[in-house]
Design a protein around this motif. Structure first.
Motif, PDB file in Angstrom:
ATOM      1  N   UNK A 100     -37.670 -68.548   5.641  1.00 59.42           N
ATOM      2  CA  UNK A 100     -37.998 -67.203   6.659  1.00 59.42           C
ATOM      3  C   UNK A 100     -39.099 -67.453   6.587  1.00 59.42           C
ATOM      4  N   UNK A 101     -39.885 -68.101   7.762  1.00 54.64           N
ATOM      5  CA  UNK A 101     -41.557 -68.099   7.369  1.00 54.64           C
ATOM      6  C   UNK A 101     -42.681 -68.688   7.529  1.00 54.64           C
ATOM      7  N   UNK A 102     -41.644 -69.874   7.220  1.00 55.49           N
ATOM      8  CA  UNK A 102     -41.526 -70.962   6.068  1.00 55.49           C
ATOM      9  C   UNK A 102     -43.945 -71.715   6.694  1.00 55.49           C
ATOM     10  N   UNK A 103     -44.515 -72.294   5.774  1.00 53.64           N
ATOM     11  CA  UNK A 103     -45.553 -72.453   5.736  1.00 53.64           C
ATOM     12  C   UNK A 103     -46.091 -73.580   6.806  1.00 53.64           C
ATOM     13  N   UNK A 104     -46.790 -73.751   7.400  1.00 52.07           N
ATOM     14  CA  UNK A 104     -47.077 -74.553   8.069  1.00 52.07           C
ATOM     15  C   UNK A 104     -47.809 -76.202   7.613  1.00 52.07           C
ATOM     16  N   UNK A 105     -47.177 -77.022   8.623  1.00 52.08           N
ATOM     17  CA  UNK A 105     -48.818 -77.652   7.968  1.00 52.08           C
ATOM     18  C   UNK A 105     -50.782 -77.626   7.793  1.00 52.08           C
ATOM     19  N   UNK A 106     -51.063 -77.285   8.958  1.00 50.33           N
ATOM     20  CA  UNK A 106     -51.974 -76.943   8.518  1.00 50.33           C
ATOM     21  C   UNK A 106     -52.353 -75.794   7.084  1.00 50.33           C
ATOM     22  N   UNK A 107     -51.507 -75.143   6.603  1.00 48.03           N
ATOM     23  CA  UNK A 107     -51.256 -74.207   5.592  1.00 48.03           C
ATOM     24  C   UNK A 107     -51.000 -75.022   4.268  1.00 48.03           C
ATOM     25  N   UNK A 108     -50.333 -75.344   4.298  1.00 48.77           N
ATOM     26  CA  UNK A 108     -50.296 -76.779   3.370  1.00 48.77           C
ATOM     27  C   UNK A 108     -51.799 -77.568   2.980  1.00 48.77           C
ATOM     28  N   UNK A 109     -52.366 -77.877   4.185  1.00 47.66           N
ATOM     29  CA  UNK A 109     -53.481 -78.738   4.024  1.00 47.66           C
ATOM     30  C   UNK A 109     -54.861 -77.683   3.823  1.00 47.66           C
ATOM     31  N   UNK A 110     -54.647 -76.801   3.830  1.00 51.44           N
ATOM     32  CA  UNK A 110     -55.668 -75.846   3.962  1.00 51.44           C
ATOM     33  C   UNK A 110     -55.996 -75.400   1.905  1.00 51.44           C
ATOM     34  N   UNK A 111     -54.682 -75.006   1.706  1.00 55.16           N
ATOM     35  CA  UNK A 111     -54.823 -74.421   0.095  1.00 55.16           C
ATOM     36  C   UNK A 111     -55.263 -76.359  -0.442  1.00 55.16           C
ATOM     37  N   UNK A 112     -54.910 -76.993  -0.419  1.00 51.73           N
ATOM     38  CA  UNK A 112     -55.312 -78.311  -0.848  1.00 51.73           C
ATOM     39  C   UNK A 112     -56.237 -77.951  -0.626  1.00 51.73           C
ATOM     40  N   UNK A 113     -57.267 -78.365   0.394  1.00 53.00           N
ATOM     41  CA  UNK A 113     -58.627 -78.189   0.673  1.00 53.00           C
ATOM     42  C   UNK A 113     -59.481 -76.888  -0.653  1.00 53.00           C
ATOM     43  N   UNK A 114     -59.092 -76.223  -0.711  1.00 52.32           N
ATOM     44  CA  UNK A 114     -59.167 -75.099  -1.186  1.00 52.32           C
ATOM     45  C   UNK A 114     -59.511 -75.356  -3.058  1.00 52.32           C
ATOM     46  N   UNK A 115     -58.532 -76.253  -3.367  1.00 52.15           N
ATOM     47  CA  UNK A 115     -57.548 -76.835  -4.836  1.00 52.15           C
ATOM     48  C   UNK A 115     -59.191 -77.375  -4.507  1.00 52.15           C
ATOM     49  N   UNK A 116     -59.162 -79.024  -3.972  1.00 53.19           N
ATOM     50  CA  UNK A 116     -60.792 -79.741  -4.151  1.00 53.19           C
ATOM     51  C   UNK A 116     -61.974 -79.173  -4.102  1.00 53.19           C
ATOM     52  N   UNK A 117     -62.398 -77.804  -3.794  1.00 51.70           N
ATOM     53  CA  UNK A 117     -63.444 -76.983  -3.507  1.00 51.70           C
ATOM     54  C   UNK A 117     -63.583 -76.497  -5.179  1.00 51.70           C
ATOM     55  N   UNK A 118     -62.390 -76.031  -5.961  1.00 54.25           N
ATOM     56  CA  UNK A 118     -62.949 -75.558  -6.983  1.00 54.25           C
ATOM     57  C   UNK A 118     -62.467 -76.155  -8.062  1.00 54.25           C
ATOM     58  N   UNK A 119     -61.305 -77.150  -7.810  1.00 60.53           N
ATOM     59  CA  UNK A 119     -61.449 -77.559  -9.302  1.00 60.53           C
ATOM     60  C   UNK A 119     -63.240 -78.311 -10.170  1.00 60.53           C
ATOM     61  N   UNK A 120     -62.856 -78.378 -11.192  1.00 55.89           N
ATOM     62  CA  UNK A 120     -63.806 -78.988 -11.921  1.00 55.89           C
ATOM     63  C   UNK A 120     -64.150 -79.982 -11.810  1.00 55.89           C
ATOM     64  N   UNK A 121     -65.331 -80.340 -12.272  1.00 56.47           N
ATOM     65  CA  UNK A 121     -65.880 -82.003 -11.404  1.00 56.47           C
ATOM     66  C   UNK A 121     -65.673 -82.986 -12.687  1.00 56.47           C
ATOM     67  N   UNK A 122     -65.485 -84.052 -11.813  1.00 62.28           N
ATOM     68  CA  UNK A 122     -64.802 -85.401 -12.202  1.00 62.28           C
ATOM     69  C   UNK A 122     -65.727 -86.006 -12.293  1.00 62.28           C
ATOM     70  N   UNK A 123     -66.339 -87.091 -13.711  1.00 62.11           N
ATOM     71  CA  UNK A 123     -67.010 -88.305 -13.173  1.00 62.11           C
ATOM     72  C   UNK A 123     -66.782 -89.514 -12.089  1.00 62.11           C
ATOM     73  N   UNK A 124     -67.582 -89.482 -10.968  1.00 57.22           N
ATOM     74  CA  UNK A 124     -66.996 -90.892 -10.282  1.00 57.22           C
ATOM     75  C   UNK A 124     -66.590 -89.946  -8.870  1.00 57.22           C
TER      76      UNK A 124
END
Length: 253
Positions: A100-124
């Motif tokens: 009931x009341x599931x996430x939208x496509x934009x919800x999914x992409x937004x949290x993925x963008x946050x993951x990219x923001x907070x992830x530790x640095x990776x070489x290259x």
């Protein structure tokens, strides 16, 4: 030195350039001051005379600029209005499981963008590019919707539909550099063609199983298929580590 072309007629402005200042304009397009069309001044060089009054002493290059036009502004708003569907279209996997009341496509992409923001640095790995890919990777679903494995659409056909939808969206945007960048980012992700794409592919799966765990806890559901479908498919150490943490929390729940 700033000159507003809309306040000057072409002949008067040209006389000013010729008689009052040794400015040189170069452009990849013809320059017009009529207001009927929009053109971009590629560079403006101002040359000062040498100490003896003869010959150039120095030159200054101004940063390339392009003023927004009525058509480009309208195209931007048209594109953003089309992207509104990403906010209202629910992710089909959750709909199929009666969430009931599931996430939208934009919800999914937004949290993925946050993951990219907070992830530790990776070489290259370019963090900013990861964020952009996360924001773009499902953008074609504004037109084609969320196509899932349960729909029985072959992978090649799914990609073809999404590419056609992306082309349409970029046409709505009016083409140009930003549309080309969107096309490039989407293709990079689709083809898993870079370290950044590898990482964002992992974030796509991590976000899904994290959401599955949250729905299990909130709705008392058992959503095994989401965990089984991603098991052993993570490409990066961050993806593997985050997935392991989510699975550990699921076992202790």
């Amino acid at each position: 030195m700033a000159v507003n072309p809309s306040t000057l007629s072409a002949p008067r402005f040209c006389r000013y350039l010729t008689r009052r200042s040794p400015l040189e304009l170069t452009s990849s397009r013809p320059v017009s001051f009529s207001g009927a069309r929009s053109y971009r001044i590629i560079s403006v060089r101002a040359q000062n005379s040498g100490s003896d009054g003869v010959g150039p002493k120095s030159s200054t290059n101004m940063v390339e600029t392009e003023a927004p036009t009525a058509s480009s502004t309208a195209s931007a708003i048209d594109f953003l209005t089309l992207c509104h569907r990403l906010k209202t279209t629910k992710r089909k996997g959750w709909v199929n499981h009666g969430i009931e009341g599931p996430e939208s496509i934009a919800d999914h992409m937004y949290r993925m963008a946050l993951m990219a923001l907070i992830a530790g640095d990776l070489p290259g790995v370019n963090r900013e590019r990861c964020i952009k890919i996360a924001i773009i990777h499902d953008i074609a679903e504004a037109i084609v919707g969320d196509i899932t494995p349960s729909d029985g659409v072959p992978k090649e056909e799914k990609s073809r539909r999404e590419q056609a939808a992306l082309n349409e969206m970029c046409n709505v945007l009016g083409g140009g550099m930003r549309a080309e960048e969107i096309q490039e980012l989407w293709a990079e992700y689709e083809n898993n063609a870079s370290l950044e794409a590898n990482l964002v592919k992992d974030f796509d799966k991590v976000e899904m199983i994290l959401q599955a765990l949250e729905y299990e806890m909130e709705h008392g559901k058992v959503l095994d298929e989401f965990f089984l479908s991603t098991a052993g498919k993570f490409q990066t150490e961050i993806g593997k580590s985050w997935a392991a943490e989510i699975n550990s929390r699921r076992k202790s729940y």
